[in-house]
Motif scaffolding. Structure first.
Motif, mmCIF file in Angstrom:
data_model
loop_
_atom_site.group_PDB
_atom_site.id
_atom_site.type_symbol
_atom_site.label_atom_id
_atom_site.label_comp_id
_atom_site.label_asym_id
_atom_site.label_seq_id
_atom_site.Cartn_x
_atom_site.Cartn_y
_atom_site.Cartn_z
ATOM 1 N N SER A 101 0.831 -1.211 0.000
ATOM 2 C CA SER A 101 0.000 0.000 0.000
ATOM 3 C C SER A 101 0.864 1.259 0.000
ATOM 4 N N ASP A 203 2.352 -4.783 -9.593
ATOM 5 C CA ASP A 203 2.004 -5.214 -8.234
ATOM 6 C C ASP A 203 1.999 -6.740 -8.224
ATOM 7 N N SER A 237 2.249 -9.729 2.855
ATOM 8 C CA SER A 237 0.896 -9.888 3.393
ATOM 9 C C SER A 237 0.230 -11.184 2.965
ATOM 10 N N LYS A 238 0.332 -11.537 1.702
ATOM 11 C CA LYS A 238 -0.525 -12.609 1.187
ATOM 12 C C LYS A 238 0.159 -13.972 1.277
HETATM 13 N N1 PLP Z 1 -2.156 -4.968 -3.899
HETATM 14 C C1 PLP Z 1 -3.179 -5.821 -4.052
HETATM 15 C C2 PLP Z 1 -3.515 -6.302 -5.418
HETATM 16 C C3 PLP Z 1 -3.931 -6.238 -2.949
HETATM 17 O O1 PLP Z 1 -4.939 -7.098 -3.127
HETATM 18 C C4 PLP Z 1 -3.611 -5.726 -1.668
HETATM 19 C C5 PLP Z 1 -4.406 -6.099 -0.485
HETATM 20 O O2 PLP Z 1 -5.490 -6.638 -0.563
HETATM 21 C C6 PLP Z 1 -2.538 -4.843 -1.566
HETATM 22 C C7 PLP Z 1 -1.826 -4.487 -2.699
HETATM 23 C C8 PLP Z 1 -2.131 -4.257 -0.237
HETATM 24 O O3 PLP Z 1 -1.110 -5.006 0.283
HETATM 25 P P1 PLP Z 1 -0.329 -4.664 1.634
HETATM 26 O O4 PLP Z 1 -0.988 -5.441 2.731
HETATM 27 O O5 PLP Z 1 1.064 -5.151 1.363
HETATM 28 O O6 PLP Z 1 -0.398 -3.199 1.846
#
Ligand code: PLP
Length: 391
Positions: A101, A203, A237-238
């Motif tokens: 983000s 991304d 994160s994921k």
């Molecule tokens: N990019 C995508 C495509 C996402 O789906 C998300 C979160 O849902 C993010 C970025 C945000 O990620 P982060 O938790 O690293 O800020």
């Protein structure tokens, strides 16, 4: 002048996230089965949590360098070289951020001048359009169509390029559709970006979570001519189930990294040290946990997609991420009415597709990073709701 009028025009012009709006409806209801929130149901693997705990025990509670811990940047550089096949200097081309983000916000602010156009494929993650607007850019959506498996076509991008176009955003696998793109299709986009001298922000947050035999994720940064015009965004994160650690990074040529770092040092200073230590552990020892979670998501994906199709909600097989995106147009309801009806009648929450842009209308985003028994219960709710509305 009212206080509302004192809010900056830029902020006034962006909408609240449709996901948040929908979840205000969910809050306050008991026992909702949620396929709504886009985050793993797993906690971060124990060894990663432990690394954070040990770091706190050692009293590591200081700022780090603005760029991030050197050891972590070296580990990121090694990981990115292995995972994407692209080399970045840990000293000059890697910036550790507060999630993808923050990296996205920095990237937009670093490259856009007021009025610059920024092309992104839609339906898409809710932050792209507002991040561009907040950086005084002009968001230009390109449809990623269901009949193309929600991939984006170079020809569609080309139609929208003007002398003001500065950059193209790519996100594969995609939130909310799970779409992936193969090398050949990406090569067409890469050639276009080279020919038109455009920057790409890629991304890659779901890049570990791909499911099909023989499919290997390719980042556009790895294609000829692209490394030095791509800002690669990635994070923990994921795939590592570390959403709450709020840790991400960007890899980009030194000029761009330096520009992003300038903004980061004034707005954020650095990412939290505890999260950086945990991220280092994730990169050094997390691969088996990522693989175990990936296999689990794959089973859940196969189940949910099979069941949606069986109940008459056509659903393409998402190649990655952890979202199914069934087509609810046959029910005659729009996506908000469907999602609200499903919630009220069956206590099952899924996000209306139009929260991800107009191209998502007629679809629902169902996150299957949810316990398999809950997915089965949610699917029962879908069946009963369809019987109610005669779909
Ligand atoms: N990019 C995508 C495509 C996402 O789906 C998300 C979160 O849902 C993010 C970025 C945000 O990620 P982060 O938790 O690293 O800020």
């Amino acid at each position: 002048m009212s206080l509302a009028d004192k809010i900056s025009r830029q902020v006034q012009s962006i909408p609240r996230s449709g996901i948040r709006d929908f979840f205000e409806l969910v809050l306050g209801r008991d026992d909702v089965i949620s396929l709504g929130v886009g985050e793993p149901d797993f906690s971060a693997p124990w060894h990663i949590r432990e690394a954070a705990i040990f770091s706190l025990e050692r009293g590591e509670t200081s700022y780090t360098s603005n760029l991030g811990l050197e050891k972590l940047r070296r580990a990121i550089s090694g990981y990115v070289a292995g995972h994407f096949g692209v080399e970045y200097s840990a000293d000059r081309e890697v910036l550790v951020t507060v999630g993808v983000s923050e990296a996205l916000d920095l990237a937009c602010r670093a490259i856009l001048n007021p009025g610059d156009e920024f092309i992104y494929h839609e339906p898409c993650y809710v932050s792209y359009d507002p991040s561009v607007t907040l950086a005084y850019g002009v968001p230009v959506p390109v449809p990623a169509r269901p009949e193309d498996g929600f991939a984006v076509r170079a020809a569609e991008i080309e139609k929208r390029i003007t002398p003001k176009t500065r950059a193209v955003m790519l996100n594969f696998p995609t939130n909310p559709t799970g779409a992936v793109m193969g090398r050949a299709e990406l090569e067409e986009i890469a050639e276009l970006c080279v020919a038109k001298d455009l920057i790409v922000i890629s991304d890659e947050i779901y890049s570990e979570l791909v499911y099909d035999e023989g499919y290997r994720h390719v980042s556009i940064a790895a294609l000829p001519g692209m490394r030095d015009r791509t800002i690669l965004l990635h994070g923990f994160s994921k795939a590592f189930a570390m959403t709450g650690f709020r840790l991400g990074y960007s890899c980009a040529p030194p000029e761009i990294t330096e520009a992003m770092m300038k903004i980061h040092q004034y707005s954020m200073l650095c990412a939290p040290i505890t999260s950086q230590v945990a991220a280092l552990e994730a990169l050094e020892h997390g691969a088996p946990s990522v693989e175990a979670m990936r296999r689990d998501y794959r089973r859940r994906r196969d189940l949910i997609v099979r069941e949606f199709n069986a109940m008459g909600l056509p659903c393409h097989l998402p190649g990655g991420a952890f979202y199914a995106f069934p087509d609810i147009r046959g029910t005659g309801l729009d996506s908000k009415a469907f999602a609200t009806g499903l919630l009220e009648s069956q206590n099952v929450a899924a996000v209306p597709g139009d929260a991800f842009g107009p191209g998502g209308e007629g679809f629902l985003r169902c996150c299957y990073a949810t316990d398999v028994e809950l997915i089965k219960e949610a699917l029962g709710g879908f069946r009963r709701f369809l019987a109610e509305v005669g779909g």
